[in-house]
Enzyme design. Sequence first.
Site, PDB file in Angstrom:
ATOM      1  N   ASP A 141      19.676 -90.455  31.975  1.00 26.23           N
ATOM      2  CA  ASP A 141      21.030 -89.997  31.668  1.00 26.23           C
ATOM      3  C   ASP A 141      21.930 -89.980  32.899  1.00 26.23           C
ATOM      4  O   ASP A 141      23.122 -90.297  32.813  1.00 26.23           O
ATOM      5  CB  ASP A 141      20.973 -88.592  31.056  1.00 26.23           C
ATOM      6  CG  ASP A 141      20.555 -88.620  29.590  1.00 26.23           C
ATOM      7  OD1 ASP A 141      20.616 -89.700  28.987  1.00 26.23           O
ATOM      8  OD2 ASP A 141      20.172 -87.561  29.069  1.00 26.23           O
TER       9      ASP A 141
ATOM     10  N   THR B 164      25.299 -80.696  25.019  1.00 24.89           N
ATOM     11  CA  THR B 164      23.863 -80.398  25.022  1.00 24.89           C
ATOM     12  C   THR B 164      23.278 -80.433  26.428  1.00 24.89           C
ATOM     13  O   THR B 164      22.065 -80.289  26.590  1.00 24.89           O
ATOM     14  CB  THR B 164      23.081 -81.391  24.139  1.00 24.89           C
ATOM     15  OG1 THR B 164      23.275 -82.717  24.645  1.00 24.89           O
ATOM     16  CG2 THR B 164      23.538 -81.321  22.701  1.00 24.89           C
TER      17      THR B 164
END
Length: 252
Positions: A41, A152
């Site tokens: 990510d 998130t």
Amino acid sequence: MRIAFVASETETAQAALTRLTGRYGQCPAPDGTVIVALGGDGFMLQTLHATEHLDIPVYGMNCGTIGFLMNEYDEEALPERLAAAEEEVINPLVMRAGDRVGGVQTALAVNEVSLLRAGPQAAKLRITVDGRVRMEELVCDGALVSTPAGSTAYNYSAHGPILPIGSDVLAVTAMAAFRPRRWRGAILPKSATVRFDVLEASKRPVMCDADSRNSVRDVLWVEIRSEAAIRHRILFDPGHGLEERLTREQFV
């Protein structure tokens, strides 16, 4: 289909880059029809920032750990997967931060802009939304403004809400709020401009950060808003887009 492969510096991602370019070829990012990012990510965020001036979608394949923004790594039938992928469009946040020496720095964030205490004492912040003071004093370890895509990440670990990817809202979340006691933050329209003023800045120094990439120390104020003029196009395998991932995360 002209694929531009980019990879993080990890051994796993670099090995994948060698195999995939040998199999599918390679072209410079500005000439590609799609960018394939190999990593985790963090590298996906890095790729989005590096290519924000290009109107080219980015498809991530996970060679890292969590890979929330990535697709499953698979070398087979990649052109077919890319052709079938679903696109999500994300607008980043723009951060303007004024520091104690009079400088003003600007940065973009796909996930969140965060303010953190930079000394032993809690920060004191005033929160203004669209020019109207909404909280005179927030005593806390920090606060952040998050996009739905970033809800998130840091926001969630700070007990902020998970936001549906299609919602035109932003989350304002406090970290370890002391006063007001247990304040859990707010959900604001995407069009809102949020300003934090640092109170007692010399005694209670604060730093700010955009996506853990652009840090500014000794800030006096920070303004944050969504930047509609910049569109990050992210590709996901069918049925595994951000909307599904955000929903699934809430039932773990």
